[in-house]
Design a protein around this motif. Structure first.
Motif, short mmCIF file in Angstrom:
data_model
loop_
_atom_site.label_atom_id
_atom_site.label_comp_id
_atom_site.label_asym_id
_atom_site.label_seq_id
_atom_site.Cartn_x
_atom_site.Cartn_y
_atom_site.Cartn_z
N VAL A 21 1.02 -1.64 -0.19
CA VAL A 21 0.04 -0.04 -0.11
C VAL A 21 0.85 1.03 -0.06
CG1 VAL A 21 -1.72 1.18 1.07
CG2 VAL A 21 -2.25 -0.95 1.66
N HIS A 25 -4.67 3.31 4.77
CA HIS A 25 -4.98 2.49 3.84
C HIS A 25 -6.27 3.31 3.29
CE1 HIS A 25 -7.54 1.79 7.36
NE2 HIS A 25 -8.58 0.79 6.19
N SER A 56 -3.42 -3.77 7.39
CA SER A 56 -3.69 -3.35 5.13
C SER A 56 -2.45 -3.09 4.76
CB SER A 56 -5.19 -3.23 4.76
OG SER A 56 -5.68 -2.20 4.76
N ILE A 57 -1.71 -1.85 5.62
CA ILE A 57 -0.88 -0.92 5.41
C ILE A 57 0.61 -1.47 5.58
CG2 ILE A 57 -2.34 1.12 5.72
CD1 ILE A 57 -0.35 1.71 8.00
#
Length: 310
Positions: free
Chosen positions: A11, A102, A294-295
């Motif tokens: 990301v 994110h 998610s990052i």
């Protein structure tokens, strides 16, 4: 042997904005662009202002004065000149990069990451490491210059490896620090030492953290990690599930081998939360395995392995 790769950059590694290095050496150009430039303000805790929809909230540079302020850092050009600076307080809504990055688009995430990394370096680089003399910002904030000698000190980035250890088949080894929430596991990571290659670092760090010997370290991709100013270099390596685990350096509180189905289930659940150090998180279920937000490149590495063909 299972071979896999990242299907896209992590990301925080997707930005394509123009860093415009040539502008940093042109004070007249930076001055002429200041009137229409925008500035991203970041506080001492790394929080940044956001709009109602969670995007970065920039202020007009002209609101700070007629010319670039001394503590501002030139980030690059995206429609107009972009700068950043550290402030004591931010009015209005803010977000934390581990939680909010994110939701940013690729360039905004990259700009935020760049701003955090360079400002974190400035916070610890006020004096010369050679003689203790004051250093002042120069080149749009991309060096700090010795007042008397003119010698430049450049921004520091700390390289660290982060490794998804698997058995070449359907099992992956994940570890957790004791301060993390129950059930939260991730890949193994550590800083590169002087005189050490990245591959050597993979072998050493995995052995120090969980006591096993890995083979075939293979580079997959990288991601800036501005907490405070690291570059995470992602690897895969092969380990033997029958080799006893031993937490030699005390950094890992627990580690375990998980099968592919269990990891896929955890990925598809999508639950995240905020760890003690501020990392993302939400989830209160009792599942055995929960994964990084998610990052983090850790999630990208785990996902690449989990969705690959064994």
């Amino acid at each position: 042997m299972s071979m896999f790769s990242l299907d896209q950059p992590p990301v925080l590694s997707r930005a394509t904005f123009d860093r415009a290095d040539e502008v940093r050496d042109d004070p007249a150009r930076m001055l002429s662009g200041w009137a229409t430039a925008r500035v991203l303000q970041i506080d001492g805790n790394g929080r940044y202002p956001v709009t109602e929809d969670g995007a970065l909230h920039w202020i007009a540079a002209a609101d700070l004065g007629a010319e670039p302020v001394a503590d501002a850092v030139f980030l690059g050009v995206s429609g107009t000149d972009l700068w950043t600076r550290r402030v004591d307080h931010i009015d209005g809504p803010t977000d934390d990069p581990r939680r909010g990055a994110h939701g940013l688009d690729a360039d905004e995430a990259g700009l935020l990451t760049t701003a955090l990394g360079i400002l974190n370096w400035h916070a610890t680089a006020h004096f010369s490491p050679v003689d203790g003399s004051p250093l002042v910002p120069a080149r749009g904030g991309w060096v700090r210059r010795h007042v008397e000698t003119g010698v430049d000190e450049f921004p520091r980035t700390d390289p660290a490896i982060i490794t998804v250890v698997h058995d070449g088949g359907d099992r992956v080894l994940l570890g957790r620090q004791s301060i993390w929430p129950d059930g939260w596991y991730s890949t193994l990571a550590g800083f590169v030492e002087p005189g050490e290659s990245l591959e050597q670092c993979v072998r050493r760090e995995v052995h120090e953290e969980v006591g096993i010997t890995v083979s075939d370290p293979r580079y997959l991709g990288s991601q800036p990690w501005p907490f405070p100013r690291s570059l995470m270099l992602g690897f895969a390596a092969i380990g033997d599930p029958d080799e006893p685990l031993a937490f030699l350096d005390g950094e890992i509180g627990d580690a375990a081998w998980f099968d592919r189905a269990e990891v896929l289930d955890a990925l598809e659940q999508g639950t995240e939360w905020v760890r003690a150090d501020g990392s993302v998180g939400t989830g209160t279920d009792e599942r055995r395995l929960r994964l990084p937000g998610s990052i983090s490149i850790a999630r990208s590495l785990i996902s690449a392995w989990a969705y690959s063909e064994p």
